[in-house]
Design a protein around this motif. Structure first.
Motif, PDB file in Angstrom:
ATOM      1  N   UNK A 337      -2.926  -1.627   1.839  1.00 19.71           N
ATOM      2  CA  UNK A 337      -2.818  -2.707   2.791  1.00 19.71           C
ATOM      3  C   UNK A 337      -1.452  -2.915   3.270  1.00 19.71           C
ATOM      4  N   UNK A 338      -0.785  -1.674   3.517  1.00 25.69           N
ATOM      5  CA  UNK A 338       0.674  -1.708   4.065  1.00 25.69           C
ATOM      6  C   UNK A 338       0.444  -1.365   5.495  1.00 25.69           C
ATOM      7  N   UNK A 339       1.721  -1.461   6.179  1.00 26.40           N
ATOM      8  CA  UNK A 339       1.663  -1.309   7.700  1.00 26.40           C
ATOM      9  C   UNK A 339       2.170  -0.189   8.055  1.00 26.40           C
ATOM     10  N   UNK A 340       3.404   0.171   7.242  1.00 20.91           N
ATOM     11  CA  UNK A 340       4.117   1.470   7.698  1.00 20.91           C
ATOM     12  C   UNK A 340       3.904   2.619   6.488  1.00 20.91           C
ATOM     13  N   UNK A 341       4.204   3.836   7.140  1.00 23.53           N
ATOM     14  CA  UNK A 341       3.967   5.145   6.266  1.00 23.53           C
ATOM     15  C   UNK A 341       5.422   5.259   5.919  1.00 23.53           C
ATOM     16  N   UNK A 342       5.666   5.317   4.635  1.00 20.26           N
ATOM     17  CA  UNK A 342       7.105   5.344   4.168  1.00 20.26           C
ATOM     18  C   UNK A 342       7.057   6.775   3.130  1.00 20.26           C
ATOM     19  N   UNK A 343       7.972   7.437   3.548  1.00 15.68           N
ATOM     20  CA  UNK A 343       8.320   8.668   2.781  1.00 15.68           C
ATOM     21  C   UNK A 343       9.740   8.875   2.416  1.00 15.68           C
ATOM     22  N   UNK A 344      10.050   8.880   0.948  1.00 21.30           N
ATOM     23  CA  UNK A 344      11.326   8.841   0.479  1.00 21.30           C
ATOM     24  C   UNK A 344      12.393   7.648   1.126  1.00 21.30           C
ATOM     25  N   UNK A 345      11.865   6.694   1.319  1.00 22.90           N
ATOM     26  CA  UNK A 345      12.296   5.485   1.647  1.00 22.90           C
ATOM     27  C   UNK A 345      12.633   5.405   3.133  1.00 22.90           C
TER      28      UNK A 345
END
Length: 451
Positions: A337-345
């Motif tokens: 349910x998040x909006x952004x794809x986040x890799x390693x902050x």
């Protein structure tokens, strides 16, 4: 000279890259069709020469003829040169010549290098090319020496050195051509060394270094000075490690009791075989056990790994491991349910997500269409058709034995797939379509129900 430069300016970087690879293939096909390239002195058919040249220049390794049996020393060297130029990229080799001749690298040429190396900008691109050439030659030399030392116990020293050089270049550039079929009683590829820890470790090392890409290698070698890795390198290294580990576990479990593959091996032999086949499916094309004898479940899993492929900036094909990581990240993000794809902050921009989705869908359509056409042109089980097409598109070079039996239309189809797979579906699309203009307006937003 000025006229040539003006003609060159008319083409976009993707168009020049496509034409450059095509030119290399055509030159190679002419050389391989010469009588001097054949082991018998009789010229091979031009179509077979064209197929082999395409496979070598696109660093695939699929063969309608055996490189060690059907080609002379001259023919093998031509194949090796095509692999080297195709693996490093013709623009990289052109830059090497320019640097040796102390010629200035123009902005147009820097844009070409940016496109060829999948970089976001031209800043530092010539410096990166210098590193690429240095690292590639150093790794290939080290691999050649290590393999030659081992094979000197099995064959004359001169032959061991030649085999070491040929296979080091072939493996590092993810090509998969081998010469072992030329030896008396040989099984082909590296099947005779399935239990040899030394050969397995050296070859797996070359495959991994060739598959992670020059950008990551440069980042790793600079780590001692910078004390940090880029987001690209972190994603590539993490995803590569996880996929190789997952692939090893799957192959180990599925083939453990298969009497035609891993059952006769000792436990260390089974572990080495599982790791080797997991690493090679990502684009290299070598094998230590008979992949044609794999269970269908394992063969289908290998198809998935070949479709994913290696990292950007490497000689490997497929949709690329970063694309797969972005798609997986998008699924996890949506489920949470998040909006952004986040890799390693680090948050990924939407443009990267759109490009990954487009590339994957285009590649999937290409593989499905290619499989359908091949199944019309060729007789055989569907799994073989899908396997061979994915291997050609992913420039993996692994075969279930169908490639040597291809009809003439099938050879043309597979050559096209290898070309598109090496160039990349999006790059080819950019090369074939006119340059787009930015829209001056946007339509009102609409909604479509999904799921």
């Amino acid at each position: 000279m000025g006229k040539k430069r003006r003609i060159l300016v008319r083409f976009t970087p993707p168009q020049i890259l496509a034409l450059g690879i095509l030119a290399i293939i055509l030159i190679g096909s002419v050389l391989l069709s010469l009588p001097a390239a054949s082991s018998t002195g009789e010229p091979i058919s031009y179509l077979d020469a064209f197929f082999m040249s395409t496979s070598a220049a696109c660093v695939t390794g699929l063969s309608v003829l055996n490189a060690g049996v059907h080609f002379s020393l001259f023919g093998q060297i031509v194949i090796l040169m095509l692999v080297q130029v195709g693996g490093l990229g013709f623009m990289t080799m052109a830059t090497l010549i320019a640097l040796v001749l102390r010629k200035r690298i123009t902005l147009k040429e820097r844009l070409l290098l940016q496109e060829a190396m999948n970089q976001g900008s031209v800043e530092g691109i010539v410096r990166l090319i210098r590193k690429v050439l240095t690292y590639a030659l150093a790794i290939e030399l080290a691999g050649a020496v290590l393999l030659a030392v081992r094979w000197a116990f099995d064959m004359p020293l001169g032959q061991a050195v030649y085999f070491g050089v040929f296979h080091s270049i072939s493996i590092f550039n993810n090509a998969g051509f081998d010469l072992f079929s030329s030896l008396p009683g040989a099984q082909g590829s590296l099947m005779a060394y399935v239990n040899d820890a030394y050969v397995n470790i050296v070859v797996i090392g070359l495959m991994i270094l060739g598959g992670i890409g020059f950008i990551v290698i440069a980042d790793l070698l600079d780590f001692k000075r910078t004390r940090k890795l880029t987001l690209h390198s972190k994603v590539v290294l993490t995803a590569t490690g996880l996929l190789i580990l997952l692939g090893s576990v799957v192959v180990f479990i599925f083939e453990y009791t298969n009497p035609l593959t891993m059952q006769p091996l000792s436990l260390p032999g089974k572990i080495f075989a599982a790791f080797f086949q997991s690493a090679t499916t990502r684009s290299t094309g070598m094998n230590t056990i008979d992949i044609e004898s794999f269970r269908q479940a394992t063969q289908f899993f290998v198809i998935i790994l070949m479709f994913i492929g290696a990292a950007p900036g490497s000689a490997g094909g497929g949709i690329k491991i970063t694309t797969f990581a972005i798609l997986l990240g998008a699924v996890i993000t949506m489920v949470r349910g998040k909006e952004d794809i986040v890799f390693f902050r680090k948050r990924l921009p939407e443009e990267r997500i759109y490009k990954a989705t487009t590339l994957t869908l285009a590649s999937l359509i290409l593989v499905v269409t290619g499989t359908m056409i091949l199944s019309v042109l060729q007789d055989g089980p569907f799994i073989k058709m899908l396997f061979e097409v994915t291997s050609a598109f992913g420039t993996a070079g692994i075969s279930l034995g169908l490639t040597p039996e291809l009809t003439s239309p099938s050879k043309v189809l597979m050559a096209i797939l290898m070309f598109v797979g090496r160039l990349g579906p999006l790059t080819l699309a950019y090369a074939l379509t006119p340059k787009g203009t930015k829209e001056l307006y946007r339509y009102p937003e609409g909604k479509i129900t999904i799921g």
